[in-house]
Structure formats: structure tokens, C-alpha cells
Design a protein around this motif. Structure first.
Motif, mmCIF file in Angstrom:
data_model
loop_
_atom_site.group_PDB
_atom_site.id
_atom_site.type_symbol
_atom_site.label_atom_id
_atom_site.label_comp_id
_atom_site.label_asym_id
_atom_site.label_seq_id
_atom_site.Cartn_x
_atom_site.Cartn_y
_atom_site.Cartn_z
ATOM 1 N N SER A 195 0.847 -1.195 0.000
ATOM 2 C CA SER A 195 0.000 0.000 0.000
ATOM 3 C C SER A 195 0.877 1.238 0.000
ATOM 4 C CB SER A 195 -0.936 0.020 1.222
ATOM 5 O OG SER A 195 -0.183 0.204 2.418
ATOM 6 N N GLU A 196 0.306 2.346 -0.489
ATOM 7 C CA GLU A 196 0.985 3.635 -0.483
ATOM 8 C C GLU A 196 -0.034 4.740 -0.215
ATOM 9 O OE1 GLU A 196 3.096 4.274 -4.106
ATOM 10 O OE2 GLU A 196 4.380 2.499 -3.873
ATOM 11 N N TYR A 197 0.363 5.713 0.576
ATOM 12 C CA TYR A 197 -0.509 6.832 0.906
ATOM 13 C C TYR A 197 0.297 8.120 0.766
ATOM 14 C CZ TYR A 197 -3.380 10.047 3.685
ATOM 15 O OH TYR A 197 -4.120 11.123 4.109
ATOM 16 N N ASN A 198 -0.253 9.084 0.035
ATOM 17 C CA ASN A 198 0.372 10.396 -0.112
ATOM 18 C C ASN A 198 -0.701 11.468 0.036
ATOM 19 O OD1 ASN A 198 3.301 9.822 -1.160
ATOM 20 N ND2 ASN A 198 1.973 8.468 -2.344
ATOM 21 N N SER A 199 -0.396 12.509 0.787
ATOM 22 C CA SER A 199 -1.415 13.531 1.009
ATOM 23 C C SER A 199 -0.789 14.898 1.223
ATOM 24 C CB SER A 199 -2.283 13.190 2.229
ATOM 25 O OG SER A 199 -1.524 13.297 3.424
ATOM 26 N N ALA A 200 -1.524 15.924 0.796
ATOM 27 C CA ALA A 200 -1.211 17.317 1.123
ATOM 28 C C ALA A 200 -2.247 17.765 2.148
ATOM 29 C CB ALA A 200 -1.274 18.189 -0.122
ATOM 30 N N GLN A 201 -1.796 18.334 3.250
ATOM 31 C CA GLN A 201 -2.685 18.706 4.340
ATOM 32 C C GLN A 201 -2.476 20.169 4.701
ATOM 33 O OE1 GLN A 201 -2.394 15.917 7.607
ATOM 34 N NE2 GLN A 201 -2.525 14.125 6.246
ATOM 35 N N PHE A 202 -3.589 20.894 4.801
ATOM 36 C CA PHE A 202 -3.550 22.322 5.114
ATOM 37 C C PHE A 202 -4.494 22.590 6.288
ATOM 38 C CE2 PHE A 202 -2.933 21.636 0.600
ATOM 39 C CZ PHE A 202 -1.745 22.316 0.349
ATOM 40 N N SER A 203 -4.100 23.513 7.135
ATOM 41 C CA SER A 203 -4.980 23.866 8.256
ATOM 42 C C SER A 203 -4.821 25.343 8.600
ATOM 43 C CB SER A 203 -4.669 23.014 9.487
ATOM 44 O OG SER A 203 -3.417 23.356 10.044
ATOM 45 N N PHE A 204 -5.926 25.907 9.048
ATOM 46 C CA PHE A 204 -5.939 27.276 9.568
ATOM 47 C C PHE A 204 -6.515 27.217 10.966
ATOM 48 C CE2 PHE A 204 -8.474 31.022 10.573
ATOM 49 C CZ PHE A 204 -7.508 32.024 10.531
ATOM 50 N N GLU A 205 -5.809 27.794 11.920
ATOM 51 C CA GLU A 205 -6.264 27.767 13.310
ATOM 52 C C GLU A 205 -6.209 29.171 13.889
ATOM 53 O OE1 GLU A 205 -5.226 25.659 17.628
ATOM 54 O OE2 GLU A 205 -3.915 25.365 15.890
ATOM 55 N N ARG A 206 -7.347 29.605 14.397
ATOM 56 C CA ARG A 206 -7.380 30.865 15.153
ATOM 57 C C ARG A 206 -7.457 30.478 16.617
ATOM 58 N NH1 ARG A 206 -8.608 36.308 15.007
ATOM 59 N NH2 ARG A 206 -9.721 37.115 16.828
ATOM 60 N N ARG A 207 -6.369 30.681 17.311
ATOM 61 C CA ARG A 207 -6.337 30.337 18.719
ATOM 62 C C ARG A 207 -7.162 31.343 19.523
ATOM 63 N NH1 ARG A 207 0.112 28.658 18.876
ATOM 64 N NH2 ARG A 207 -0.159 26.794 17.572
ATOM 65 N N TYR A 208 -7.487 30.950 20.744
ATOM 66 C CA TYR A 208 -8.454 31.722 21.535
ATOM 67 C C TYR A 208 -8.096 33.199 21.565
ATOM 68 C CZ TYR A 208 -11.478 33.134 25.352
ATOM 69 O OH TYR A 208 -12.418 33.760 26.106
ATOM 70 N N SER A 209 -9.007 34.001 21.033
ATOM 71 C CA SER A 209 -8.835 35.459 21.047
ATOM 72 C C SER A 209 -10.204 36.109 20.997
ATOM 73 C CB SER A 209 -7.992 35.901 19.838
ATOM 74 O OG SER A 209 -7.883 37.306 19.789
ATOM 75 N N LYS A 210 -10.468 36.969 21.960
ATOM 76 C CA LYS A 210 -11.752 37.659 22.051
ATOM 77 C C LYS A 210 -12.919 36.675 22.049
ATOM 78 C CE LYS A 210 -9.956 41.820 19.841
ATOM 79 N NZ LYS A 210 -10.084 42.791 18.729
ATOM 80 N N ASN A 215 -10.966 26.382 13.746
ATOM 81 C CA ASN A 215 -10.023 25.439 13.144
ATOM 82 C C ASN A 215 -10.622 24.914 11.851
ATOM 83 O OD1 ASN A 215 -8.832 22.550 12.740
ATOM 84 N ND2 ASN A 215 -7.402 23.597 14.096
ATOM 85 N N VAL A 216 -9.884 25.066 10.735
ATOM 86 C CA VAL A 216 -10.320 24.575 9.427
ATOM 87 C C VAL A 216 -9.201 23.710 8.853
ATOM 88 C CG1 VAL A 216 -11.137 25.163 7.122
ATOM 89 C CG2 VAL A 216 -11.660 26.678 9.057
ATOM 90 N N ASN A 217 -9.544 22.509 8.356
ATOM 91 C CA ASN A 217 -8.552 21.590 7.810
ATOM 92 C C ASN A 217 -8.990 21.079 6.441
ATOM 93 O OD1 ASN A 217 -6.735 20.989 10.361
ATOM 94 N ND2 ASN A 217 -8.866 20.915 11.037
ATOM 95 N N TYR A 218 -8.034 20.912 5.551
ATOM 96 C CA TYR A 218 -8.302 20.319 4.243
ATOM 97 C C TYR A 218 -7.212 19.296 3.923
ATOM 98 C CZ TYR A 218 -8.384 19.585 -0.784
ATOM 99 O OH TYR A 218 -8.399 18.993 -2.027
ATOM 100 N N THR A 219 -7.625 18.135 3.405
ATOM 101 C CA THR A 219 -6.688 17.076 3.019
ATOM 102 C C THR A 219 -7.010 16.608 1.612
ATOM 103 O OG1 THR A 219 -6.432 16.313 5.303
ATOM 104 C CG2 THR A 219 -5.820 14.775 3.563
ATOM 105 N N SER A 262 -12.761 19.732 7.072
ATOM 106 C CA SER A 262 -13.408 19.730 8.387
ATOM 107 C C SER A 262 -13.312 21.132 9.003
ATOM 108 C CB SER A 262 -12.766 18.695 9.316
ATOM 109 O OG SER A 262 -11.410 19.003 9.551
ATOM 110 N N PHE A 263 -14.287 21.458 9.826
ATOM 111 C CA PHE A 263 -14.376 22.805 10.384
ATOM 112 C C PHE A 263 -14.965 22.722 11.783
ATOM 113 C CE2 PHE A 263 -17.284 26.336 11.312
ATOM 114 C CZ PHE A 263 -16.419 27.421 11.263
#
Length: 371
Positions: A195-210, A215-219, A262-263
Motif C-alpha cells: 500500500s501507499e498513501y500520499n497527502s497534502a494537508q492544510f490547516s488554519f487555526e485561530r487560537r483563543y482570542s476575544k 479550526n479549518v482543515n483540508y486534506t 473539516s471545520f
């Protein structure tokens, strides 16, 4: 290996299994795990890692405890002192008496039905995993981009090695029909899957503020294999059409998800922070939360069972994969649940030839959920 009575002698155990029961031991496994983190400039981090692990996979019923004649599997449900259908056989019923005698089939080449076999060279499966991620912080936000990959080798692959090769003329006899004329299936457990697995993974995280956390993720991923790993296209199981050609079943994994988003967010409502103690208890501390995801569908294979035997024209093969038509899209032009597949993308293959459709090339409906 089974020794004959003439070569074994009196009181000999004719079943030469060996100390490891056919499983190849590894005494010098080398399984490195490495990782690093670098901070080349302020608010920028680069992380990466590599890990290797092995695991024994011949513990399930299809690879271990294979009951071939004269060994049998016997289940006894009875009650001492009972009469009728639940009564124990004469001379049994307690642990001291032991199990009742079981009928032992004759040890000859007329063994019927299905035989299980286990490769003598059966190394442990191993997985190599590696990743590289870049993270950038700006204010209360963190943006990440990374690559995650995995390679699996020596995975279990258990085809029926009694299936003959395709034939454009008369069907060929089963491979071992000359040795075991009454046997249909010889399910051969080997460690030759991959088996083989390859992925590009991106995420945006706004840590606790106001009061807000997001958290948004894309794979985007491709998961390839030549084994059956839990999908729904059971009739096109790996090794069921061309058991001696592992490359024929190389394609998308049954459980591979190509795209996934995911969000989640959490917002602490600002009410009651400056109110009296009683008001804070009543309206303070409330939060709003949401979880959501969207993902592309799981892959599947188009198969045909219109012919018996199949167009492959090999005994015991009842399922075909068709040929694909060049230039035609697999998906229907106006795709919906009643019109998902473009039938013009597939054509009947010649007699005695396995269709050239790759394993799991089509994708089912997307999935989404919001809480």
C-alpha cells in the motif's frame, strides 16, 4: 509439509510444522524513528519526521489456525445430565472426560471443498511513515501546510491459487486438480500485499482570542493498494480474478478518501461578564459550538456478473471487470443517485481476457455533516 506413512514410521507425527508454524521470525528488526523541528525565523516553524514499525498480521482466522484434513474445527454445546438435543455425547460432559471423539476424515488426495494454505516465507508487515510541515503564525492565527506519506509492505494477500489462467478456448482445469481433484479453493495466505498513501494537508487555526476559536482543515490524498481492506465491492475482492497477478488489483484503496474538509469553531458569548454575581450565573459563560465536515465519496469498482463463468473464462471466476472506453468519463453527465455511472465508458472485453478497468477507480456520493 506432510510425510507419508512409509517414510514416517511407527509413532511418528507426519505433520512437520516447525517451531515457528511457518511464520518467518525477525530477530534484528531495525525500526528507526526520527523527528526534527526548526525555527528559521520568528513565527515560522518547520517540522518533519520518519518512523518505521513492524507488526505480525497472521493472527486472524484466514491466516492462522487453518483447519485442513485431518484437522477439523468442532463446536460442542451440551449440558451434563440433560436429555434430548442438549444432552452431551456418551462419555463426555465434564472437563475430566474431555471432548468427545471427532470424526477424522481420511488423509488422501480426495480432500473435498476448501483448503487453507500459509506461505512458509511470511515476514512481518512493515509500515514507513514520513511527514514535513511548515507553520506560520500571524497574530492569533496559525497557518500550516504539510505533506504526509506512508508505505506499507508485506501485507496479507490471500488469493485462491487454484484458479486457472483465462482461456479464449476451452476452460483450463483448476491448477491443482491433478493433485486434489475434489478441492475447489486453495486460499493461500501470503505477505505479498502493498500500500501507499500520499497527502497534502492544510490547516488554519485561530487560537483563543476575544472569545473565538476556529479550526479549518483540508486534506487531498491518494491511497493505493492491491489488497482488499474493508470496502463494499466484495465481488471484486483482490485476487479473485487474476490470483497470480498482484498488479491487476493495484488501485485506489477501498477506504480511500480523496478530499476532506473539516471545520469547528467555539465562541464564548460576551453576555454577563460585567454583571452582578447572580446575573453571571444566569447568563454568563455560555458558548456556541459547531462541528462540520465534507468529504468526497469512497471508491468502488464497476463489475459484471451477467456471465457464468465470467468472460475471463476461468473456472470459479464469476465476476468480470469490463474494458474502459478511452475518452469517456466514468461519471454520468448529469450525475444523480439514479444516474451515477456513464455506461458508455465501459465495454465488454473479448472472451478469455480480464477487463482493463483499474481497481476502485470510481467514487460514490459525497458525504457531509453539520452539528
Amino acid at each position: 509439509n506432510i510425510a507419508s506413512a512409509s517414510t514416517c514410521g511407527t509413532g511418528c507425527n507426519p505433520f512437520v510444522v516447525g517451531a515457528t508454524a511457518g511464520v518467518k521470525p525477525y530477530w534484528t528488526n531495525f525500526e528507526p524513528r526520527l523527528g526534527f523541528a526548526a525555527n528559521p525565523r520568528k513565527n515560522l516553524v518547520i517540522r518533519g519526521g520518519f518512523g518505521m514499525s513492524r507488526f505480525a498480521q497472521d493472527f486472524a482466522s484466514t491466516a492462522l489456525n487453518n483447519y485442513n484434513a485431518p484437522f477439523i474445527s468442532q463446536t460442542i454445546n451440551c449440558f451434563p445430565g440433560a436429555t434430548g438435543a442438549t444432552a452431551c455425547p456418551v462419555g463426555s460432559g465434564t472437563l475430566a472426560q474431555g471432548a468427545p471423539l471427532a470424526p477424522i476424515p481420511a488423509l488422501n488426495n480426495l480432500v473435498p471443498g476448501v483448503v487453507q494454505a500459509h506461505a512458509e516465507d511470511y515476514p512481518n508487515a512493515y509500515i514507513m511513515q514520513y511527514n514535513l510541515t511548515i507553520q506560520k503564525q500571524f497574530g492569533s492565527n496559525v497557518l500550516s501546510a504539510g505533506y504526509v506519506g506512508e508505505v506499507g509492505r508485506h501485507l496479507q494477500w490471500a488469493p485462491n491459487i487454484n484458479v486457472a489462467a483465462p482461456s479464449a478456448g476451452a476452460r483450463l482445469p483448476l491448477v491443482y486438480s491433478g493433485v486434489f481433484p475434489n478441492v475447489t479453493n486453495i486460499n493461500y495466505s501470503t505477505a505479498s500485499g502493498a500500500s501507499e498513501y500520499n497527502s497534502a494537508q492544510f490547516s488554519f487555526e485561530r487560537r483563543y482570542s476575544k472569545g473565538l476559536t476556529v479550526n479549518v482543515n483540508y486534506t487531498f490524498a491518494r491511497n493505493l493498494t492491491n489488497i482488499t481492506d474493508g470496502g463494499a465491492t466484495v465481488t471484486a475482492a483482490a485476487g479473485s480474478i487474476l490470483p497470480y497477478n498482484r498488479g491487476y488489483d493495484w488501485g485506489n484503496s477501498d477506504i480511500g478518501i480523496k478530499n476532506r474538509v473539516s471545520f469547528r469553531f467555539n465562541y464564548e458569548l460576551p453576555f454577563g461578564k460585567s454583571s452582578s454575581r447572580m446575573m453571571k450565573l444566569a447568563i454568563g459563560g455560555w458558548q456556541m459550538n459547531s462541528l462540520a465536515f465534507w468529504q468526497s465519496g469512497t471508491p468502488f469498482t464497476v463489475v459484471s456478473q451477467a456471465f457464468n463463468p465470467a468472460r475471463t473464462n476461468a473456472t470459479l471466476v464469476t465476476t468480470d471487470r469490463p474494458n474502459t472506453v478511452q475518452g469517456q468519463s466514468y461519471a454520468a453527465t448529469t450525475q444523480n443517485y439514479l444516474n451515477w455511472i456513464n455506461l458508455n465508458a465501459f465495454a465488454l472485453q473479448p472472451l478469455g481476457v480480464a477487463g482493463n478497468e483499474s481497481h476502485d477507480q470510481l467514487y460514490g456520493p459525497q458525504q457531509r455533516n453539520l452539528d
